[in-house]
Design a protein around this motif. Structure first.
Motif, PDB file in Angstrom:
ATOM      1  N   GLY A  75     -11.766   8.863  -0.236  1.00 18.73           N
ATOM      2  CA  GLY A  75     -11.163   9.692   0.783  1.00 18.73           C
ATOM      3  C   GLY A  75     -10.675  11.009  -0.452  1.00 18.73           C
ATOM      4  N   ARG A  76     -10.183  11.456   0.433  1.00 17.64           N
ATOM      5  CA  ARG A  76      -9.355  13.022  -0.162  1.00 17.64           C
ATOM      6  C   ARG A  76      -8.783  12.812  -0.524  1.00 17.64           C
ATOM      7  NH1 ARG A  76      -9.296  18.137   4.508  1.00 17.64           N
ATOM      8  NH2 ARG A  76      -8.622  18.474   2.636  1.00 17.64           N
ATOM      9  N   ILE A  77      -8.418  13.490  -1.457  1.00 18.01           N
ATOM     10  CA  ILE A  77      -7.719  13.815  -3.325  1.00 18.01           C
ATOM     11  C   ILE A  77      -6.772  14.864  -3.489  1.00 18.01           C
ATOM     12  CG2 ILE A  77      -7.091  13.268  -5.186  1.00 18.01           C
ATOM     13  CD1 ILE A  77     -10.594  12.352  -5.719  1.00 18.01           C
ATOM     14  N   ARG A  78      -5.709  14.451  -2.860  1.00 12.12           N
ATOM     15  CA  ARG A  78      -4.491  14.921  -2.773  1.00 12.12           C
ATOM     16  C   ARG A  78      -4.155  15.028  -4.433  1.00 12.12           C
ATOM     17  NH1 ARG A  78       0.849  14.903   1.158  1.00 12.12           N
ATOM     18  NH2 ARG A  78      -0.077  14.784   3.039  1.00 12.12           N
ATOM     19  N   ASN A  79      -4.132  14.327  -5.036  1.00  9.42           N
ATOM     20  CA  ASN A  79      -2.790  14.971  -7.005  1.00  9.42           C
ATOM     21  C   ASN A  79      -4.265  14.225  -7.635  1.00  9.42           C
ATOM     22  OD1 ASN A  79      -2.487  16.710  -8.586  1.00  9.42           O
ATOM     23  ND2 ASN A  79       0.238  15.822  -7.687  1.00  9.42           N
ATOM     24  N   ILE A  80      -4.596  14.927  -8.671  1.00 14.82           N
ATOM     25  CA  ILE A  80      -4.136  13.579 -10.177  1.00 14.82           C
ATOM     26  C   ILE A  80      -3.966  14.109 -11.044  1.00 14.82           C
ATOM     27  CG2 ILE A  80      -6.487  12.746 -11.933  1.00 14.82           C
ATOM     28  CD1 ILE A  80      -8.314  12.655  -9.733  1.00 14.82           C
ATOM     29  N   VAL A  81      -3.110  12.939 -11.947  1.00 10.29           N
ATOM     30  CA  VAL A  81      -1.843  13.268 -12.965  1.00 10.29           C
ATOM     31  C   VAL A  81      -2.446  12.052 -14.001  1.00 10.29           C
ATOM     32  CG1 VAL A  81      -0.123  13.290 -13.828  1.00 10.29           C
ATOM     33  CG2 VAL A  81      -0.485  13.550 -11.495  1.00 10.29           C
ATOM     34  N   MET A  82      -3.180  13.207 -14.861  1.00 10.95           N
ATOM     35  CA  MET A  82      -4.053  12.391 -16.151  1.00 10.95           C
ATOM     36  C   MET A  82      -1.916  11.525 -16.716  1.00 10.95           C
ATOM     37  SD  MET A  82      -6.685  11.892 -15.186  1.00 10.95           S
ATOM     38  CE  MET A  82      -8.020  11.548 -16.360  1.00 10.95           C
ATOM     39  N   LEU A  83      -2.177  10.839 -17.548  1.00  3.89           N
ATOM     40  CA  LEU A  83      -1.194  10.229 -18.553  1.00  3.89           C
ATOM     41  C   LEU A  83      -1.699  10.022 -19.550  1.00  3.89           C
ATOM     42  CD1 LEU A  83       0.634   8.349 -15.597  1.00  3.89           C
ATOM     43  CD2 LEU A  83       1.428  10.800 -16.635  1.00  3.89           C
ATOM     44  N   ARG A  84      -2.750  10.690 -20.560  1.00 10.08           N
ATOM     45  CA  ARG A  84      -2.539  10.929 -21.565  1.00 10.08           C
ATOM     46  C   ARG A  84      -2.656  10.068 -22.274  1.00 10.08           C
ATOM     47  NH1 ARG A  84      -8.496  10.440 -20.030  1.00 10.08           N
ATOM     48  NH2 ARG A  84      -8.854  12.201 -19.848  1.00 10.08           N
ATOM     49  N   GLN A  85      -1.070  10.153 -22.680  1.00 15.75           N
ATOM     50  CA  GLN A  85      -0.356   9.369 -24.216  1.00 15.75           C
ATOM     51  C   GLN A  85      -0.578   7.782 -23.430  1.00 15.75           C
ATOM     52  OE1 GLN A  85       0.072  11.957 -22.089  1.00 15.75           O
ATOM     53  NE2 GLN A  85       2.429  11.252 -21.535  1.00 15.75           N
ATOM     54  N   LYS A  86       0.004   7.480 -22.441  1.00 19.98           N
ATOM     55  CA  LYS A  86      -0.170   6.058 -22.024  1.00 19.98           C
ATOM     56  C   LYS A  86      -1.539   5.733 -21.846  1.00 19.98           C
ATOM     57  CE  LYS A  86       4.679   6.989 -20.084  1.00 19.98           C
ATOM     58  NZ  LYS A  86       4.960   6.231 -18.975  1.00 19.98           N
ATOM     59  N   ASN A  87      -2.534   6.656 -21.670  1.00 22.24           N
ATOM     60  CA  ASN A  87      -3.986   5.990 -21.121  1.00 22.24           C
ATOM     61  C   ASN A  87      -3.828   5.960 -19.996  1.00 22.24           C
ATOM     62  OD1 ASN A  87      -5.526   6.644 -23.508  1.00 22.24           O
ATOM     63  ND2 ASN A  87      -5.218   4.259 -24.354  1.00 22.24           N
ATOM     64  N   GLN A  88      -2.993   6.208 -18.736  1.00 23.03           N
ATOM     65  CA  GLN A  88      -2.865   6.156 -17.365  1.00 23.03           C
ATOM     66  C   GLN A  88      -3.577   7.648 -16.799  1.00 23.03           C
ATOM     67  OE1 GLN A  88       1.052   4.256 -17.247  1.00 23.03           O
ATOM     68  NE2 GLN A  88       1.032   2.349 -18.117  1.00 23.03           N
ATOM     69  N   ALA A  89      -2.916   7.050 -15.139  1.00 22.18           N
ATOM     70  CA  ALA A  89      -4.247   7.987 -14.476  1.00 22.18           C
ATOM     71  C   ALA A  89      -2.946   7.636 -13.338  1.00 22.18           C
ATOM     72  CB  ALA A  89      -5.011   8.555 -14.458  1.00 22.18           C
TER      73      ALA A  89
ATOM     74  N   PRO B   5       0.825  -1.288   0.040  1.00 21.14           N
ATOM     75  CA  PRO B   5      -0.086  -0.273  -0.183  1.00 21.14           C
ATOM     76  C   PRO B   5       0.741   0.898  -0.530  1.00 21.14           C
ATOM     77  CG  PRO B   5      -0.597  -1.699   1.876  1.00 21.14           C
ATOM     78  CD  PRO B   5       0.622  -2.150   1.364  1.00 21.14           C
ATOM     79  N   THR B   6       0.744   2.171  -0.671  1.00 21.43           N
ATOM     80  CA  THR B   6       0.794   4.052  -0.741  1.00 21.43           C
ATOM     81  C   THR B   6      -0.341   4.661  -0.893  1.00 21.43           C
ATOM     82  OG1 THR B   6       1.373   3.724  -3.321  1.00 21.43           O
ATOM     83  CG2 THR B   6       3.560   2.752  -1.796  1.00 21.43           C
ATOM     84  N   ARG B   7       0.130   5.614  -1.234  1.00 19.92           N
ATOM     85  CA  ARG B   7      -0.741   7.023  -1.313  1.00 19.92           C
ATOM     86  C   ARG B   7      -1.659   7.279  -2.376  1.00 19.92           C
ATOM     87  NH1 ARG B   7       1.701  10.948   2.417  1.00 19.92           N
ATOM     88  NH2 ARG B   7       1.938  12.044   0.128  1.00 19.92           N
ATOM     89  N   VAL B   8      -0.240   6.320  -3.501  1.00 22.05           N
ATOM     90  CA  VAL B   8      -0.807   6.742  -4.813  1.00 22.05           C
ATOM     91  C   VAL B   8      -0.677   5.387  -5.637  1.00 22.05           C
ATOM     92  CG1 VAL B   8       0.675   7.204  -6.628  1.00 22.05           C
ATOM     93  CG2 VAL B   8       1.442   8.767  -4.604  1.00 22.05           C
ATOM     94  N   ILE B   9      -1.834   5.937  -6.191  1.00 21.40           N
ATOM     95  CA  ILE B   9      -2.429   4.397  -6.736  1.00 21.40           C
ATOM     96  C   ILE B   9      -2.286   4.875  -7.803  1.00 21.40           C
ATOM     97  CG2 ILE B   9      -4.809   4.008  -8.003  1.00 21.40           C
ATOM     98  CD1 ILE B   9      -5.902   4.577  -4.836  1.00 21.40           C
ATOM     99  N   HIS B  10      -2.176   3.559  -9.193  1.00 21.76           N
ATOM    100  CA  HIS B  10      -2.106   3.977 -10.013  1.00 21.76           C
ATOM    101  C   HIS B  10      -2.971   3.993 -11.529  1.00 21.76           C
ATOM    102  CE1 HIS B  10      -0.250   2.044 -13.867  1.00 21.76           C
ATOM    103  NE2 HIS B  10       0.010   3.075 -14.297  1.00 21.76           N
ATOM    104  N   MET B  11      -3.815   3.898 -12.076  1.00 24.10           N
ATOM    105  CA  MET B  11      -4.963   3.943 -12.607  1.00 24.10           C
ATOM    106  C   MET B  11      -4.232   2.848 -14.253  1.00 24.10           C
ATOM    107  SD  MET B  11      -8.126   5.601 -11.962  1.00 24.10           S
ATOM    108  CE  MET B  11      -9.066   5.120 -10.561  1.00 24.10           C
ATOM    109  N   ARG B  12      -4.745   2.207 -15.428  1.00 19.99           N
ATOM    110  CA  ARG B  12      -4.326   1.907 -16.404  1.00 19.99           C
ATOM    111  C   ARG B  12      -5.676   2.237 -17.358  1.00 19.99           C
ATOM    112  NH1 ARG B  12      -3.539  -3.444 -17.493  1.00 19.99           N
ATOM    113  NH2 ARG B  12      -4.279  -5.021 -15.789  1.00 19.99           N
ATOM    114  N   ASN B  13      -5.259   1.809 -18.598  1.00 24.21           N
ATOM    115  CA  ASN B  13      -6.653   1.450 -19.665  1.00 24.21           C
ATOM    116  C   ASN B  13      -7.892   2.988 -19.310  1.00 24.21           C
ATOM    117  OD1 ASN B  13      -7.641   0.677 -21.343  1.00 24.21           O
ATOM    118  ND2 ASN B  13     -10.195  -0.564 -20.277  1.00 24.21           N
ATOM    119  N   VAL B  14      -7.208   4.111 -18.914  1.00 28.13           N
ATOM    120  CA  VAL B  14      -7.893   5.038 -19.420  1.00 28.13           C
ATOM    121  C   VAL B  14      -8.093   6.196 -20.493  1.00 28.13           C
ATOM    122  CG1 VAL B  14      -7.793   7.267 -18.012  1.00 28.13           C
ATOM    123  CG2 VAL B  14      -6.801   5.211 -16.638  1.00 28.13           C
ATOM    124  N   THR B  15      -8.981   5.580 -20.861  1.00 28.31           N
ATOM    125  CA  THR B  15      -9.493   5.812 -22.115  1.00 28.31           C
ATOM    126  C   THR B  15      -9.361   6.842 -22.322  1.00 28.31           C
ATOM    127  OG1 THR B  15     -11.099   4.711 -22.456  1.00 28.31           O
ATOM    128  CG2 THR B  15      -9.656   3.013 -23.520  1.00 28.31           C
TER     129      THR B  15
END
Length: 134
Positions: A82-96, A56-66
């Protein structure tokens, strides 16, 4: 004449039979070689104790973010855990990458979606695991 050619066909079958036996020996050798390879698996073993989603870490990696998956939809889903600190959308990789306020809220979300193995967001199956790129 007809009988003779029939006989020849039979001879072919016999040759094929012995060929098959030869193939069996080769397959046996391949299986033996495969047996040796089983030992070379050992370096891969340490990965087993670290489960698929990672520690477990505070950061969650999402894939298939089309492109259909909006950041707002991700925010709406994630904020219920829960509360979100930050969201980074990695659109070129379909990830967040989603950084939560606490490890517990990240853990809750990953646990919640562990059973289906994904979250459905805007009609897409989004897969998530803990990220270790902090």
């Amino acid at each position: 004449g007809g009988q003779q050619s029939g006989g020849r066909g039979g001879g072919g079958a016999a040759a094929g039979g012995s060929g098959g036996r030869g193939g069996g020996a080769a397959a046996g050798a391949a299986a033996a070689a495969g047996g040796n390879n089983a030992n070379s698996d050992q370096p891969r073993e340490p990965r087993q104790h670290n489960n698929d989603i990672g520690d477990p870490t505070r950061v969650i990696h999402m894939r298939n973010v089309t492109p259909e998956v909006s950041q707002l939809s991700i925010q709406n889903l994630v904020s219920s855990f829960g509360r979100i600190r930050n969201i980074v959308m990695l659109r070129q990789k379909n990830q967040a990458l989603i950084e939560m306020e606490t490890v517990q809220s990240a853990q809750q979300m990953v646990d919640f979606f562990k059973e289906p193995g994904y979250a459905e967001i805007d009609g897409r199956r989004v897969y998530m695991r803990f990220s270790h790129h902090t």
